[in-house]
Design an enzyme around this catalytic site. Structure first.
Site, PDB file in Angstrom:
ATOM      1  N   GLY A   1     -47.505 -11.137 -55.573  1.00 20.31           N
ATOM      2  CA  GLY A   1     -48.580 -10.425 -55.847  1.00 20.31           C
ATOM      3  C   GLY A   1     -49.317 -11.028 -56.947  1.00 20.31           C
TER       4      GLY A   1
ATOM      5  N   GLU B   1     -38.179 -14.760 -52.345  1.00 23.27           N
ATOM      6  CA  GLU B   1     -39.205 -14.441 -53.105  1.00 23.27           C
ATOM      7  C   GLU B   1     -39.061 -14.487 -54.512  1.00 23.27           C
ATOM      8  OE1 GLU B   1     -41.446 -11.398 -50.308  1.00 23.27           O
ATOM      9  OE2 GLU B   1     -39.871 -10.331 -51.147  1.00 23.27           O
TER      10      GLU B   1
ATOM     11  N   HIS C   1     -35.975  -5.763 -52.108  1.00 23.17           N
ATOM     12  CA  HIS C   1     -37.203  -6.139 -52.596  1.00 23.17           C
ATOM     13  C   HIS C   1     -37.238  -6.133 -54.064  1.00 23.17           C
ATOM     14  CE1 HIS C   1     -41.637  -6.777 -53.234  1.00 23.17           C
ATOM     15  NE2 HIS C   1     -41.472  -7.205 -52.013  1.00 23.17           N
TER      16      HIS C   1
ATOM     17  N   ASN D   1     -45.402  -6.854 -45.394  1.00 23.80           N
ATOM     18  CA  ASN D   1     -44.714  -5.732 -46.122  1.00 23.80           C
ATOM     19  C   ASN D   1     -45.776  -4.914 -46.803  1.00 23.80           C
ATOM     20  OD1 ASN D   1     -43.825  -3.986 -47.915  1.00 23.80           O
ATOM     21  ND2 ASN D   1     -42.808  -5.803 -49.583  1.00 23.80           N
ATOM     22  N   TRP D   2     -46.289  -3.967 -46.337  1.00 24.52           N
ATOM     23  CA  TRP D   2     -47.696  -3.138 -46.592  1.00 24.52           C
ATOM     24  C   TRP D   2     -47.267  -2.434 -47.904  1.00 24.52           C
ATOM     25  CZ3 TRP D   2     -49.662  -0.438 -41.370  1.00 24.52           C
ATOM     26  CH2 TRP D   2     -49.376  -1.588 -40.532  1.00 24.52           C
ATOM     27  N   LYS D   3     -46.218  -2.424 -48.406  1.00 22.10           N
ATOM     28  CA  LYS D   3     -45.811  -1.685 -49.541  1.00 22.10           C
ATOM     29  C   LYS D   3     -46.614  -0.170 -49.442  1.00 22.10           C
ATOM     30  CE  LYS D   3     -45.834  -6.032 -51.975  1.00 22.10           C
ATOM     31  NZ  LYS D   3     -45.859  -6.904 -53.066  1.00 22.10           N
TER      32      LYS D   3
ATOM     33  N   SER E   1     -47.232 -14.676 -52.435  1.00 22.16           N
ATOM     34  CA  SER E   1     -48.647 -15.108 -52.275  1.00 22.16           C
ATOM     35  C   SER E   1     -48.654 -15.900 -51.241  1.00 22.16           C
ATOM     36  CB  SER E   1     -49.160 -15.549 -53.657  1.00 22.16           C
ATOM     37  OG  SER E   1     -48.849 -14.473 -54.493  1.00 22.16           O
TER      38      SER E   1
ATOM     39  N   GLY F   1     -47.000  -9.940 -48.376  1.00 18.06           N
ATOM     40  CA  GLY F   1     -47.552  -8.634 -48.862  1.00 18.06           C
ATOM     41  C   GLY F   1     -48.986  -8.472 -48.810  1.00 18.06           C
ATOM     42  N   GLY F   2     -49.801  -8.892 -49.777  1.00 16.29           N
ATOM     43  CA  GLY F   2     -51.248  -8.706 -49.878  1.00 16.29           C
ATOM     44  C   GLY F   2     -52.022  -9.254 -48.591  1.00 16.29           C
TER      45      GLY F   2
END
Ligand code: PEP
Length: 250
Positions: A173, A167, A95, A9-11, A212, A233-234
């Site tokens: 994050g 999640e 999300h 998920n690149w946000k 994470s 994500g990150g």
């Protein structure tokens, strides 16, 4: 047998150059789709280049959100058919950032799930508790309520073409990952809840863990019985980090 899915998920990150470079690096890393599925969720404006680059590869892609209306006066919004137009297979719904920053209620999430499926997209339904809810022993109630809103609108059959992502909000994050035991406990709870309605569908649905995930913790998480991959994500923004997670599953 449920195949592991690693989804990035690149946000709201990226640029044309970054998207091209990252996708090319994922393609150059070769195909391990016999053992692990890969998917990316770029910002909507980059879906066109994503389609162009990934078409014909084993990597799938999806939208980060959608509006439940098929079309109309919804400035700034994107419909399911627009995502399909750019080859999306998946779309994220619910999300925690959509729930908290943009006020999407459980009902709004269920409507998005329903609209996505009706159009032929596979929703990835995100559920999870805040730290406060976990500390007050509310985790199962919260996750149950989030699932119930979709179950009551769409029914258990809808989970035969959907994915769930557990999640915990406190792990997204923050660099704090749920331990494999903590995650497995909630994943088993989710699966048992669905199995109670339909044992085949409940047994087959993929339940991803998100919060994470990185190359060092992925293998332990994915080894657990009810953890079928990760929503990342990150660590999905750098090919090397994302591929380390994929390789932990392969
Ligand atoms: C996410 O955005 O769904 C997520 C899990 O982010 P991160 O991996 O950065 O915690």
């Amino acid at each position: 047998m449920r195949k592991i899915l690693v989804a990035g998920n690149w946000k709201m990150h990226g640029s044309k150059a970054m998207v091209d470079g990252l996708l090319q690096a994922l393609l150059d890393a070769g195909d391990k789709s016999e053992v692990v599925d890969l998917a990316v969720f770029p910002p909507a404006v980059y879906l066109q280049r994503t389609q162009k680059q990934l078409r014909g590869s084993a990597i799938a892609w999806g939208g980060q959100t959608l509006n439940p209306a098929p079309q109309g006066a919804h400035t700034g919004e994107i419909s399911a058919s627009m995502l399909l137009d750019f080859g999306c297979r998946y779309v994220l719904v619910g999300h925690s950032e959509r729930r908290t920053l943009y006020g999407e209620s459980d009902d709004a999430v269920a409507q998005r799930f329903e609209a996505a499926q009706r159009a032929g997209l596979e929703p990835v339904l995100c559920v999870g508790e805040t730290l406060e809810q976990r500390e007050s022993g509310e985790t199962e109630n919260v996750v149950s309520r989030q699932l119930d809103s979709v179950l009551s609108l769409c029914g258990i059959d809808s989970f035969s073409s959907a994915t769930i992502a557990y999640e915990p909000v406190w792990a997204i994050g923050t660099g704090k990952t749920a331990t494999p035991d903590q995650a497995q406990q909630v994943h088993a709870f989710i699966r048992d809840k669905l199995v109670a309605q339909d044992d085949i569908i409940g047994g087959q649905v993929r339940i991803l863990y998100g919060g994470s995930v990185n190359g060092s913790n992925a293998a332990d998480l994915f080894a657990r019985k009810d953890i079928d991959g990760g929503l990342v994500g990150g660590a999905s923004l750098k090919a090397e980090d994302f591929l380390a997670i994929r390789d932990a599953a392969a």
